[in-house]
Design a protein around this motif. Sequence first.
Motif, PDB file in Angstrom:
ATOM      1  N   TYR A   8      -7.314   6.876  -7.798  1.00  0.00           N
ATOM      2  CA  TYR A   8      -7.033   5.923  -8.806  1.00  0.00           C
ATOM      3  C   TYR A   8      -5.743   5.879  -9.198  1.00  0.00           C
ATOM      4  CZ  TYR A   8      -7.666   3.656 -13.399  1.00  0.00           C
ATOM      5  OH  TYR A   8      -7.635   2.834 -14.457  1.00  0.00           O
ATOM      6  N   GLY A   9      -5.206   4.659  -9.352  1.00  0.00           N
ATOM      7  CA  GLY A   9      -4.044   3.762  -9.731  1.00  0.00           C
ATOM      8  C   GLY A   9      -2.727   3.822  -8.532  1.00  0.00           C
ATOM      9  N   ARG A  10      -3.506   4.190  -7.430  1.00  0.00           N
ATOM     10  CA  ARG A  10      -2.457   4.788  -6.514  1.00  0.00           C
ATOM     11  C   ARG A  10      -2.466   3.666  -5.170  1.00  0.00           C
ATOM     12  NH1 ARG A  10      -2.774   8.890  -3.012  1.00  0.00           N
ATOM     13  NH2 ARG A  10      -0.244   9.062  -3.165  1.00  0.00           N
ATOM     14  N   GLU A  11      -2.756   2.331  -5.560  1.00  0.00           N
ATOM     15  CA  GLU A  11      -2.512   1.274  -4.633  1.00  0.00           C
ATOM     16  C   GLU A  11      -1.264   1.082  -3.944  1.00  0.00           C
ATOM     17  OE1 GLU A  11      -3.383  -3.645  -4.547  1.00  0.00           O
ATOM     18  OE2 GLU A  11      -3.013  -2.484  -6.573  1.00  0.00           O
ATOM     19  N   GLY A  12      -1.495   0.979  -2.636  1.00  0.00           N
ATOM     20  CA  GLY A  12      -0.262   1.023  -1.929  1.00  0.00           C
ATOM     21  C   GLY A  12       0.544   2.143  -1.372  1.00  0.00           C
ATOM     22  N   ILE A  38      -3.563   3.482   0.148  1.00  0.00           N
ATOM     23  CA  ILE A  38      -4.703   3.284  -0.719  1.00  0.00           C
ATOM     24  C   ILE A  38      -5.003   1.825  -1.081  1.00  0.00           C
ATOM     25  CG2 ILE A  38      -5.351   3.803  -3.082  1.00  0.00           C
ATOM     26  CD1 ILE A  38      -5.688   6.255  -1.135  1.00  0.00           C
ATOM     27  N   GLN A  39      -6.163   1.390  -1.095  1.00  0.00           N
ATOM     28  CA  GLN A  39      -6.308  -0.047  -1.337  1.00  0.00           C
ATOM     29  C   GLN A  39      -7.162  -0.123  -2.723  1.00  0.00           C
ATOM     30  OE1 GLN A  39      -8.644  -1.849   1.433  1.00  0.00           O
ATOM     31  NE2 GLN A  39      -7.070  -1.351   3.445  1.00  0.00           N
ATOM     32  N   GLN A  40      -6.951  -1.208  -3.385  1.00  0.00           N
ATOM     33  CA  GLN A  40      -7.687  -1.547  -4.498  1.00  0.00           C
ATOM     34  C   GLN A  40      -8.473  -2.939  -4.353  1.00  0.00           C
ATOM     35  OE1 GLN A  40      -5.127  -2.522  -7.989  1.00  0.00           O
ATOM     36  NE2 GLN A  40      -6.854  -3.575  -9.132  1.00  0.00           N
ATOM     37  N   THR A  52     -11.271  -0.498  -8.515  1.00  0.00           N
ATOM     38  CA  THR A  52     -11.538   0.573  -7.650  1.00  0.00           C
ATOM     39  C   THR A  52     -10.599   0.799  -6.754  1.00  0.00           C
ATOM     40  OG1 THR A  52     -14.165  -0.139  -8.151  1.00  0.00           O
ATOM     41  CG2 THR A  52     -13.326   1.228  -5.935  1.00  0.00           C
ATOM     42  N   TYR A  53     -10.317   2.071  -6.682  1.00  0.00           N
ATOM     43  CA  TYR A  53      -9.121   2.633  -5.480  1.00  0.00           C
ATOM     44  C   TYR A  53      -9.936   3.481  -4.587  1.00  0.00           C
ATOM     45  CZ  TYR A  53      -6.228   1.041  -9.421  1.00  0.00           C
ATOM     46  OH  TYR A  53      -5.623   0.090 -10.315  1.00  0.00           O
ATOM     47  N   PHE A  54      -9.591   3.176  -3.262  1.00  0.00           N
ATOM     48  CA  PHE A  54     -10.283   4.091  -2.134  1.00  0.00           C
ATOM     49  C   PHE A  54      -9.191   4.243  -0.964  1.00  0.00           C
ATOM     50  CE2 PHE A  54     -11.450  -0.182  -1.245  1.00  0.00           C
ATOM     51  CZ  PHE A  54     -11.445  -0.255   0.175  1.00  0.00           C
ATOM     52  N   CYS A  55      -9.369   5.128  -0.160  1.00  0.00           N
ATOM     53  CA  CYS A  55      -8.758   5.252   1.235  1.00  0.00           C
ATOM     54  C   CYS A  55     -10.040   4.817   2.402  1.00  0.00           C
ATOM     55  CB  CYS A  55      -8.498   6.801   1.372  1.00  0.00           C
ATOM     56  SG  CYS A  55      -7.879   7.099   3.193  1.00  0.00           S
TER      57      CYS A  55
END
Length: 271
Positions: free
Chosen positions: A239-243, A253-255, A263-266
């Motif tokens: 969460y909150g770690r896009e890029g 990490i993508q959003q 939504t954030y995920f690897c």
Amino acid sequence: MPELPEVETTRRGIAPHVDAARVTELIVREHRLRWPIPPELAEHVTDQPLLALERRAKYLLFRFPAGTLIVHLGMSGTLRALTEAFPPEKHDHVDIVFDNGRRLRFRDPRRFGAVLWQNGNPLTHPLLAALGPEPLSDDFSADHLAAQLARRQSAVKQVIMDNHIVVGVGNIYASESLFRARVDPRRAAASLSRIEIENLTKSVKETLADAIAQGGSTLRDFVDSDGREGYFLLQCYAYGREGEPCRVCGTTIQQIRQGQRATYFCPSCQH
């Protein structure tokens, strides 16, 4: 918005200050919350001893002999224990004053919170009656989750955020739980295998327990009952770690957007 860990942190913070104390006064400065504060509320609680302070989902339940005071923090509310009658500020809408010199002050700038009353069993109140099981209870099990996911084609993240299925899995905690379970948030709920459901059930419990231990999340202006910020976001995996690189595999990490929420995920760890 305060979620289950933040509300539980608040409950644990204020409970020692008011346990078994008697209400001497209820001060309402603003009745216009999400639902109007009942005009007779002071009559219900004044001179009543607090029997217990409990939580159901994101609702705080102040149990008195005559009934239950139900408090919801809304999007921006806080409930703090004060040792003195400090002058109220603009958004300090309600004070509950106790005979031990403590008072609880409800502050809500956006006024989306609630302060309500329920005679009898509070769990029969319309806001609570249809809620799903508590995530940290035995009622939330792999068997329960499997039955709820079966035949649902909606994305699994949306399903576990449904309070009719399990309470308290807000947006932050859904993303983190799915990362820990190594499940892609976009997958159809019904596509999860039994082992994936068991892992997800365990991850939901662990994620929320960790968030409570860390005092919740610092999001917008949430603080606990003593004014301290929560720190769960500092240890988020997704969460909150896009890029940013995944803390497990290094993949970026993508959003995406799901149901108007981020939504954030690897893409490597979660498939």
